[in-house]
Scaffold this active site. Structure first.
Site, PDB file in Angstrom:
ATOM      1  CG  HIS A  67      -0.310  -0.184   2.522  1.00 26.70           C
ATOM      2  ND1 HIS A  67      -0.013  -1.426   3.028  1.00 26.70           N
ATOM      3  CD2 HIS A  67       0.118   0.705   3.442  1.00 26.70           C
ATOM      4  CE1 HIS A  67       0.558  -1.283   4.216  1.00 26.70           C
ATOM      5  NE2 HIS A  67       0.660   0.000   4.489  1.00 26.70           N
ATOM      6  N   GLY A  68       0.286   2.378  -0.255  1.00 29.49           N
ATOM      7  CA  GLY A  68       1.062   3.613  -0.393  1.00 29.49           C
ATOM      8  C   GLY A  68       1.414   4.262   0.943  1.00 29.49           C
TER       9      GLY A  68
END
Lengths: 150, 85
Positions: A67-68
């Site tokens: 995920h970012g």
């Protein structure tokens, strides 16, 4: 704490037979799957790589959850998951990953998704079924949140 | 049973790096260690899945518990990690 809202997993973001050259390739494929369902814009992909370099998103049970970073939240349009299976495995800093659950979330929504996913993976049978799932519908069913015991 | 009760101060809560550091430290100790959120059910502190499943956020109180030789020492270290900003 009790979280039974459905996980935002679009069937189009489930890939059962992906293969990746390495960890970063697998992460980018997750990012593109999230882009294709309209959940993120392209800068999110670099943010996912950046996040992985800062702390591994390997969770155990052969599952990683790329995920970012927090600052990439502005390129997230809506919360979403993707599930990519890598039957041949991907070397993830020495761990073997066969399932990637990519996460896009605004605010701290990813924490809710992450903990819901952790509860699912804590059941070894369910984790194994997820690694071996052969149908998209099965993946969707396996990722239905578990009811809280308490 | 020895225990420590601390408030989690990290912005991300007990997720990401704080969670990883916490679990790695717990896993090295030759004792059973548990962590609970508030008065919730204690879970294995050596499992990243268990710790993440608690969904501990900034400001939440966690109770870390262990029993046996060296419990005080390891709990002090874990309490420090859990409460670090």
């Amino acid at each position: 704490m009790a979280e039974t809202a459905p996980l935002p997993l679009d069937p189009r973001a489930v890939r059962l037979t992906a293969s990746a050259a390495d960890r970063d390739d697998a992460i980018l494929q997750c990012g593109r799957a999230l882009m294709e369902v309209g959940a993120v814009e392209s800068p999110y992909l670099d943010a996912m790589l950046e996040r992985e370099r800062a702390v591994s998103t390997y969770m155990g049970e052969g599952v990683a959850i790329p995920h970012g970073t927090l600052k990439a939240k502005e390129v997230v349009r809506h919360d979403a998951l993707c599930v990519l299976r890598f039957p041949d495995g991907v070397d993830w800093d020495g761990e073997r990953v066969t399932v990637c659950v990519g996460i896009a979330a605004r605010g701290d929504g990813h924490l809710r998704l992450l903990s819901a996913l952790a509860r699912i993976l804590m059941d070894p049978e369910r984790a194994r079924a997820l690694r071996e799932a052969e149908e998209v519908a099965e993946v969707l069913r396996l990722l239905e949140p578990i009811e809280e015991e308490e | 049973m020895t225990q420590r009760q601390v408030t989690v101060e990290a912005e991300v809560g007990l997720h990401a790096r704080p969670a990883a550091t916490f679990v790695q430290t717990a896993a090295k100790a030759p004792l059973d260690i548990t962590i609970a959120k508030g008065s919730g059910k204690p879970v294995n502190a050596k499992s990243i899945l268990s710790v993440l499943s608690l969904d501990v956020r900034k400001g939440d109180i966690v109770v870390i518990a262990a029993e046996g030789d060296g419990a005080d020492e390891i709990l002090d270290r874990l309490a420090e990690i859990a409460s670090a900003p």
